[in-house]
Design an enzyme around this catalytic site. Structure first.
Site, PDB file in Angstrom:
ATOM      1  N   ARG A 157       0.845  -1.301   0.208  1.00 24.71           N
ATOM      2  CA  ARG A 157       0.609  -0.344   0.197  1.00 24.71           C
ATOM      3  C   ARG A 157       1.027   1.037  -0.497  1.00 24.71           C
ATOM      4  O   ARG A 157       1.996   1.038   0.645  1.00 24.71           O
ATOM      5  CB  ARG A 157      -1.244  -0.006   1.516  1.00 24.71           C
ATOM      6  CG  ARG A 157      -1.872  -1.589   1.408  1.00 24.71           C
ATOM      7  CD  ARG A 157      -2.368  -1.089   3.265  1.00 24.71           C
ATOM      8  NE  ARG A 157      -3.313  -2.458   2.984  1.00 24.71           N
ATOM      9  CZ  ARG A 157      -3.177  -3.387   3.070  1.00 24.71           C
ATOM     10  NH1 ARG A 157      -1.722  -3.793   4.170  1.00 24.71           N
ATOM     11  NH2 ARG A 157      -3.989  -4.433   3.372  1.00 24.71           N
ATOM     12  N   LYS A 181      -1.567  -2.634   8.097  1.00 24.89           N
ATOM     13  CA  LYS A 181      -2.711  -2.823   8.623  1.00 24.89           C
ATOM     14  C   LYS A 181      -2.886  -3.454   9.924  1.00 24.89           C
ATOM     15  O   LYS A 181      -2.087  -4.565  10.372  1.00 24.89           O
ATOM     16  CB  LYS A 181      -3.989  -2.297   8.047  1.00 24.89           C
ATOM     17  CG  LYS A 181      -4.302  -1.908   6.689  1.00 24.89           C
ATOM     18  CD  LYS A 181      -5.493  -2.184   6.155  1.00 24.89           C
ATOM     19  CE  LYS A 181      -5.958  -1.227   4.886  1.00 24.89           C
ATOM     20  NZ  LYS A 181      -7.557  -0.937   4.198  1.00 24.89           N
ATOM     21  N   HIS A 252      -3.085   2.092  -5.843  1.00 26.07           N
ATOM     22  CA  HIS A 252      -4.012   0.968  -5.429  1.00 26.07           C
ATOM     23  C   HIS A 252      -4.017   0.495  -7.292  1.00 26.07           C
ATOM     24  O   HIS A 252      -4.219  -1.221  -6.471  1.00 26.07           O
ATOM     25  CB  HIS A 252      -5.440   1.052  -5.522  1.00 26.07           C
ATOM     26  CG  HIS A 252      -6.641   0.156  -4.825  1.00 26.07           C
ATOM     27  ND1 HIS A 252      -6.009  -1.062  -3.893  1.00 26.07           N
ATOM     28  CD2 HIS A 252      -7.130  -0.232  -5.081  1.00 26.07           C
ATOM     29  CE1 HIS A 252      -6.744  -1.731  -3.990  1.00 26.07           C
ATOM     30  NE2 HIS A 252      -7.721  -1.437  -5.229  1.00 26.07           N
ATOM     31  N   ARG A 255      -0.690  -2.217  -7.460  1.00 23.32           N
ATOM     32  CA  ARG A 255      -0.794  -2.890  -6.180  1.00 23.32           C
ATOM     33  C   ARG A 255      -1.897  -4.045  -6.911  1.00 23.32           C
ATOM     34  O   ARG A 255      -1.579  -5.766  -6.945  1.00 23.32           O
ATOM     35  CB  ARG A 255      -1.853  -2.485  -5.135  1.00 23.32           C
ATOM     36  CG  ARG A 255      -1.863  -3.048  -3.820  1.00 23.32           C
ATOM     37  CD  ARG A 255      -2.325  -2.686  -2.614  1.00 23.32           C
ATOM     38  NE  ARG A 255      -3.284  -3.371  -1.628  1.00 23.32           N
ATOM     39  CZ  ARG A 255      -2.191  -4.306  -0.968  1.00 23.32           C
ATOM     40  NH1 ARG A 255      -1.398  -4.417  -1.110  1.00 23.32           N
ATOM     41  NH2 ARG A 255      -3.092  -4.518   0.199  1.00 23.32           N
ATOM     42  N   HIS A 278      -3.756  -9.276   3.476  1.00 27.84           N
ATOM     43  CA  HIS A 278      -4.269  -9.147   3.561  1.00 27.84           C
ATOM     44  C   HIS A 278      -5.234 -10.519   4.694  1.00 27.84           C
ATOM     45  O   HIS A 278      -4.366 -11.525   4.813  1.00 27.84           O
ATOM     46  CB  HIS A 278      -5.404  -9.615   2.517  1.00 27.84           C
ATOM     47  CG  HIS A 278      -5.584  -9.153   1.260  1.00 27.84           C
ATOM     48  ND1 HIS A 278      -5.629  -9.638  -0.159  1.00 27.84           N
ATOM     49  CD2 HIS A 278      -5.263  -7.814   1.142  1.00 27.84           C
ATOM     50  CE1 HIS A 278      -5.440  -8.955  -1.017  1.00 27.84           C
ATOM     51  NE2 HIS A 278      -5.899  -7.613   0.366  1.00 27.84           N
ATOM     52  N   TYR A 287      -8.854 -10.375  -6.204  1.00 29.17           N
ATOM     53  CA  TYR A 287      -7.986 -10.108  -6.669  1.00 29.17           C
ATOM     54  C   TYR A 287      -7.983 -11.107  -8.753  1.00 29.17           C
ATOM     55  O   TYR A 287      -7.473 -11.263  -8.929  1.00 29.17           O
ATOM     56  CB  TYR A 287      -7.028 -10.068  -6.986  1.00 29.17           C
ATOM     57  CG  TYR A 287      -6.983  -8.391  -6.034  1.00 29.17           C
ATOM     58  CD1 TYR A 287      -5.676  -7.643  -6.591  1.00 29.17           C
ATOM     59  CD2 TYR A 287      -6.704  -8.587  -4.785  1.00 29.17           C
ATOM     60  CE1 TYR A 287      -5.989  -5.567  -5.887  1.00 29.17           C
ATOM     61  CE2 TYR A 287      -6.435  -7.007  -3.793  1.00 29.17           C
ATOM     62  CZ  TYR A 287      -6.048  -6.343  -4.477  1.00 29.17           C
ATOM     63  OH  TYR A 287      -5.869  -5.161  -3.439  1.00 29.17           O
TER      64      TYR A 287
END
Length: 306
Positions: A157, A181, A252, A255, A278, A287
């Site tokens: 990110r 995250k 993004h 990504r 993730h 994806y």
């Protein structure tokens, strides 16, 4: 902390939202942007009742229905419902409510819209053009090339990239130590082209921007501070727009392209999940929608009843 300050809300509801916002910031570590989003959603959904104790399931459903009729997307409805459920559960735990009115509040499943993905040839053209621009060795051009190469090579990110320090790079192993995250740390790898762009930036570009007050950031802005994610986004948009026919996209999009091209090349879904950071495999599976043609080819080649 910014207070709600909405004259349309009864005092106890406004105070409860303020207390909840403080809880999000101080105890759960949510960003100010996230807290503002919660405030906005709660202020809208909780408007109407005279007291917090008057909020019931019927009111919440009516407010969400009004939002839907006003043209709100499913994602907006789902976000507001989730905000209310989190708030009322907190209110019960802290004794502001005796029962949870949102415990049975449903919400539409939010659709996920992914950006148009550039193909591998288009990605190559964008990076080749950026490499040509960096050939003269200007610090900003070298930095911009490093930004593009690392975003595409690793799928990180943009905030993760801008948050990297020099010590987070292991050039010998071609890896980055990334803080993602939820404070989750992971290691991502990058290839030879990205390694070359990073080496040129560190040797010839970064020394031209660094100052005595510079942080240990891997990527620097023109004044020597840590590169702002907004600047990195502008870098990507400019590079993409310079190549005719490439879908306009930001970090993004790179990504997304990295994940898609890895899957199209035969990478395991679990590996891509780890690379992207993730928490669940279901997020990574979003994806795979652009790789259906490849799946059909594999099926036709391998399945005995194809």
């Amino acid at each position: 902390m910014t207070r709600t300050g909405d004259a349309d809300l009864p005092a106890d509801i406004a105070e409860a939202i303020d207390g909840f916002a403080a809880h999000l910031e101080r105890e759960r570590g949510r960003s100010r942007h996230t807290v503002r989003a919660y405030r906005s959603d709660l202020t809208d959904v909780l408007r109407g009742p005279a007291r917090l104790s008057d909020v019931d399931l019927g009111h919440l459903r009516t407010r969400l229905a009004d939002t839907r009729e006003a043209g709100a997307s499913r994602a907006t409805l789902a976000r507001r419902a989730a905000a209310v459920r989190t708030f009322t559960a907190w209110a019960v735990r802290t004794g502001l409510l005796e029962t949870d009115p949102a415990a049975r509040l449903g919400s539409p499943k939010a659709g996920t819209v992914l950006p148009d993905v550039m193909d591998a040839a288009q990605a190559g053209a964008v990076l080749e053009a950026a490499g040509s621009g960096a050939a003269e060795g200007e610090p900003e051009a070298l930095r911009d090339l490093a930004v593009l190469e690392l975003l595409y090579a690793t799928g990180v990110r943009v905030a993760e990239l801008c948050g990297l320090d020099v010590d987070d790079v292991d050039e010998s192993r071609r890896t980055l130590r990334v803080l993602g995250k939820g404070g989750r740390e992971r290691t991502v790898v990058f290839g030879v082209p990205a390694a070359g762009a990073l080496r040129r930036w560190l040797e010839r570009g970064r020394p031209g921007l660094v100052t005595a007050a510079s942080p240990p950031a891997l990527l620097l802005g023109v004044r020597g501070g840590r590169l702002d994610p907004r600047v990195a986004r502008s870098v990507v948009h400019r590079a993409v727009q310079a190549i005719p026919g490439v879908p306009d996209t930001g970090p993004h999009g790179l990504r997304h392209a990295a994940a898609t091209h890895l899957l199209e090349g035969g990478a395991d879904l679990r590996y891509v999940q780890e690379l992207l950071g993730h928490a669940t495999l279901s997020t990574t599976q979003l994806y795979t929608h652009v790789t259906v043609d490849r799946l059909k080819v594999v099926h036709d080649q391998a399945h005995p009843r194809a």
